[in-house]
Scaffold this motif. Structure first.
Motif, PDB file in Angstrom:
ATOM      1  N   ILE A 167      61.162  86.747 107.535  1.00  0.00           N
ATOM      2  CA  ILE A 167      62.083  85.902 106.777  1.00  0.00           C
ATOM      3  C   ILE A 167      62.249  84.551 107.465  1.00  0.00           C
ATOM      4  CG2 ILE A 167      64.514  85.632 106.129  1.00  0.00           C
ATOM      5  CD1 ILE A 167      64.517  88.656 105.521  1.00  0.00           C
ATOM      6  N   GLU A 168      62.255  84.566 108.788  1.00  0.00           N
ATOM      7  CA  GLU A 168      62.393  83.319 109.543  1.00  0.00           C
ATOM      8  C   GLU A 168      61.155  82.426 109.396  1.00  0.00           C
ATOM      9  OE1 GLU A 168      63.216  84.556 113.506  1.00  0.00           O
ATOM     10  OE2 GLU A 168      65.289  85.163 113.076  1.00  0.00           O
ATOM     11  N   LYS A 169      60.010  83.026 109.106  1.00  0.00           N
ATOM     12  CA  LYS A 169      58.766  82.254 109.000  1.00  0.00           C
ATOM     13  C   LYS A 169      58.434  81.826 107.570  1.00  0.00           C
ATOM     14  CE  LYS A 169      55.916  85.121 111.127  1.00  0.00           C
ATOM     15  NZ  LYS A 169      54.620  85.542 111.718  1.00  0.00           N
ATOM     16  N   LYS A 170      59.164  82.312 106.597  1.00  0.00           N
ATOM     17  CA  LYS A 170      58.849  81.988 105.200  1.00  0.00           C
ATOM     18  C   LYS A 170      59.066  80.502 104.909  1.00  0.00           C
ATOM     19  CE  LYS A 170      63.114  81.913 102.807  1.00  0.00           C
ATOM     20  NZ  LYS A 170      63.937  82.301 101.684  1.00  0.00           N
ATOM     21  N   ARG A 171      58.427  80.026 103.867  1.00  0.00           N
ATOM     22  CA  ARG A 171      58.628  78.658 103.396  1.00  0.00           C
ATOM     23  C   ARG A 171      59.305  78.717 102.033  1.00  0.00           C
ATOM     24  NH1 ARG A 171      53.450  75.781 102.584  1.00  0.00           N
ATOM     25  NH2 ARG A 171      52.795  77.825 101.794  1.00  0.00           N
ATOM     26  N   SER A 172      60.073  77.697 101.707  1.00  0.00           N
ATOM     27  CA  SER A 172      60.667  77.617 100.369  1.00  0.00           C
ATOM     28  C   SER A 172      60.519  76.192  99.847  1.00  0.00           C
ATOM     29  CB  SER A 172      62.133  78.048 100.387  1.00  0.00           C
ATOM     30  OG  SER A 172      62.885  77.304 101.308  1.00  0.00           O
ATOM     31  N   PHE A 173      60.336  76.083  98.525  1.00  0.00           N
ATOM     32  CA  PHE A 173      60.067  74.788  97.897  1.00  0.00           C
ATOM     33  C   PHE A 173      60.823  74.673  96.577  1.00  0.00           C
ATOM     34  CE2 PHE A 173      56.332  76.187 100.191  1.00  0.00           C
ATOM     35  CZ  PHE A 173      55.976  75.079 100.946  1.00  0.00           C
ATOM     36  N   VAL A 174      61.046  73.422  96.184  1.00  0.00           N
ATOM     37  CA  VAL A 174      61.514  73.143  94.826  1.00  0.00           C
ATOM     38  C   VAL A 174      60.310  72.665  94.028  1.00  0.00           C
ATOM     39  CG1 VAL A 174      62.934  71.663  93.373  1.00  0.00           C
ATOM     40  CG2 VAL A 174      63.881  72.577  95.499  1.00  0.00           C
ATOM     41  N   CYS A 175      60.037  73.354  92.935  1.00  0.00           N
ATOM     42  CA  CYS A 175      58.945  72.975  92.041  1.00  0.00           C
ATOM     43  C   CYS A 175      59.576  72.429  90.766  1.00  0.00           C
ATOM     44  CB  CYS A 175      58.080  74.201  91.746  1.00  0.00           C
ATOM     45  SG  CYS A 175      56.542  73.836  90.911  1.00  0.00           S
ATOM     46  N   LYS A 176      59.260  71.207  90.411  1.00  0.00           N
ATOM     47  CA  LYS A 176      59.868  70.566  89.248  1.00  0.00           C
ATOM     48  C   LYS A 176      59.345  71.165  87.945  1.00  0.00           C
ATOM     49  CE  LYS A 176      62.342  67.623  89.692  1.00  0.00           C
ATOM     50  NZ  LYS A 176      63.802  67.666  89.903  1.00  0.00           N
ATOM     51  N   LYS A 177      60.108  70.997  86.883  1.00  0.00           N
ATOM     52  CA  LYS A 177      59.726  71.512  85.570  1.00  0.00           C
ATOM     53  C   LYS A 177      58.330  71.028  85.181  1.00  0.00           C
ATOM     54  CE  LYS A 177      61.183  71.681  80.727  1.00  0.00           C
ATOM     55  NZ  LYS A 177      62.213  71.301  79.730  1.00  0.00           N
ATOM     56  N   SER A 178      57.505  71.944  84.680  1.00  0.00           N
ATOM     57  CA  SER A 178      56.131  71.706  84.224  1.00  0.00           C
ATOM     58  C   SER A 178      55.128  71.550  85.360  1.00  0.00           C
ATOM     59  CB  SER A 178      56.045  70.480  83.300  1.00  0.00           C
ATOM     60  OG  SER A 178      56.869  70.668  82.167  1.00  0.00           O
ATOM     61  N   GLN A 179      55.595  71.596  86.611  1.00  0.00           N
ATOM     62  CA  GLN A 179      54.683  71.421  87.743  1.00  0.00           C
ATOM     63  C   GLN A 179      53.938  72.722  88.030  1.00  0.00           C
ATOM     64  OE1 GLN A 179      56.648  69.882  91.180  1.00  0.00           O
ATOM     65  NE2 GLN A 179      54.769  69.448  92.288  1.00  0.00           N
ATOM     66  N   GLN A 180      52.635  72.604  88.291  1.00  0.00           N
ATOM     67  CA  GLN A 180      51.819  73.766  88.615  1.00  0.00           C
ATOM     68  C   GLN A 180      51.839  73.990  90.123  1.00  0.00           C
ATOM     69  OE1 GLN A 180      47.719  73.477  87.372  1.00  0.00           O
ATOM     70  NE2 GLN A 180      47.388  75.689  87.525  1.00  0.00           N
ATOM     71  N   PHE A 181      52.085  75.228  90.547  1.00  0.00           N
ATOM     72  CA  PHE A 181      52.101  75.515  91.984  1.00  0.00           C
ATOM     73  C   PHE A 181      51.041  76.551  92.375  1.00  0.00           C
ATOM     74  CE2 PHE A 181      55.190  78.340  90.035  1.00  0.00           C
ATOM     75  CZ  PHE A 181      54.979  79.573  90.654  1.00  0.00           C
ATOM     76  N   ILE A 182      50.435  77.207  91.401  1.00  0.00           N
ATOM     77  CA  ILE A 182      49.267  78.054  91.661  1.00  0.00           C
ATOM     78  C   ILE A 182      48.163  77.615  90.717  1.00  0.00           C
ATOM     79  CG2 ILE A 182      48.276  80.368  91.510  1.00  0.00           C
ATOM     80  CD1 ILE A 182      50.937  81.536  92.293  1.00  0.00           C
ATOM     81  N   ILE A 183      46.990  77.319  91.271  1.00  0.00           N
ATOM     82  CA  ILE A 183      45.844  76.899  90.472  1.00  0.00           C
ATOM     83  C   ILE A 183      44.848  78.053  90.414  1.00  0.00           C
ATOM     84  CG2 ILE A 183      43.916  75.279  90.299  1.00  0.00           C
ATOM     85  CD1 ILE A 183      45.652  73.254  91.836  1.00  0.00           C
ATOM     86  N   GLU A 184      44.480  78.441  89.204  1.00  0.00           N
ATOM     87  CA  GLU A 184      43.533  79.530  89.018  1.00  0.00           C
ATOM     88  C   GLU A 184      42.210  79.196  89.715  1.00  0.00           C
ATOM     89  OE1 GLU A 184      41.499  82.055  85.306  1.00  0.00           O
ATOM     90  OE2 GLU A 184      43.049  80.530  84.916  1.00  0.00           O
ATOM     91  N   GLY A 185      41.741  80.110  90.551  1.00  0.00           N
ATOM     92  CA  GLY A 185      40.497  79.897  91.286  1.00  0.00           C
ATOM     93  C   GLY A 185      40.683  79.289  92.665  1.00  0.00           C
ATOM     94  N   ALA A 186      41.910  78.828  92.967  1.00  0.00           N
ATOM     95  CA  ALA A 186      42.175  78.234  94.281  1.00  0.00           C
ATOM     96  C   ALA A 186      42.350  79.347  95.325  1.00  0.00           C
ATOM     97  CB  ALA A 186      43.432  77.369  94.227  1.00  0.00           C
TER      98      ALA A 186
END
Length: 232
Positions: free
Chosen positions: A31-50
């Motif tokens: 839990i101490e090593k995890k990362r957290s982010f804000v992803c804006k509306k309509s923004q892609q954060f996982i790309i298929e094939g990446a």
């Protein structure tokens, strides 16, 4: 995405895999090593094939998971909300994501790296067991959806989609608490925008649903369920 801290201790998502196991001493280091982010509306954060970059857990927000189909058209395969897991398709068996993912609204995401997730699976049996049950349930849902899509006509697929969204996200002030375009509904139902528009118009005339701008509200859930009961 910009980095933002989501606190697992104060998190209220009891269905989150991390939250469920936060009481275990071994989880603290991850839990101490995890990362957290804000992803804006309509923004892609996982790309298929990446290349796979671990698993994502939704701290707050809504996400659609997509798969590229024929002629490059995206098919929505899953809709997720607070506490849900994203990016598990292919994790552990593939080096690349088998799906893509977009935020449907401003969303806070927690991310655990590949290395940390594999360590968790090797060292925390309670977590591994729960994840195994989750995979089994998701496989069962996918198989049922394939069967339903093959047997349902267009109207039934649109109704099934509306009922699923209603069940998943709920309704407030008479409308479903999720903004989806007609195209997105079509991408989930496996049909075209034009067919979705026609079915929605027909359902409105029959007083089964209502629309407020682009938002949709289910007026008679029981009658809608009755139309697709034979496919359940």
């Amino acid at each position: 995405m910009r980095e933002d801290q989501a606190n697992c201790i104060s998190c209220t998502n009891e269905n989150c895999f991390i939250k469920k196991h936060i009481h275990l001493e071994q989880m603290k280091i991850y839990i101490e090593k995890k990362r957290s982010f804000v992803c804006k509306k309509s923004q892609q954060f996982i790309i298929e094939g990446a290349p796979i970059q671990g698993l994502y857990f939704i701290y707050k927000g809504k996400v659609k998971t997509v798969k590229t189909g024929i002629h490059g058209r995206e098919q929505i395969v899953r809709l997720t909300k607070n506490g849900d897991t994203v990016g598990f398709r292919g994790f552990g068996t593939s080096k690349r994501y088998l799906i893509g993912a977009y935020a449907l609204e401003d969303t806070i995401l927690c991310n655990f790296s590949n290395e940390d997730m594999l360590e968790i699976l090797h060292t925390i049996p309670e977590f591994t067991f729960d994840l195994m049950l989750f995979y089994a349930e998701e496989l069962n849902k996918s198989e049922n959806n394939i069967r339903k899509i093959a047997q349902m006509n267009v109207r039934e697929r649109v109704i099934d989609t509306l009922l699923y969204i209603h069940r998943k996200f709920g309704q407030a002030n008479g409308v479903i608490e999720l903004d989806l375009s007609r195209k997105e509904i079509a991408d989930f139902a496996g049909t075209t925008d034009e067919q979705v528009i026609r079915v929605i118009s027909s359902l409105k005339k029959e007083a089964l649903i209502k629309t407020v701008g682009k938002k949709i509200g289910l007026v008679n859930v029981d009658k809608l369920k009755a139309e697709i009961r034979e496919h359940k």
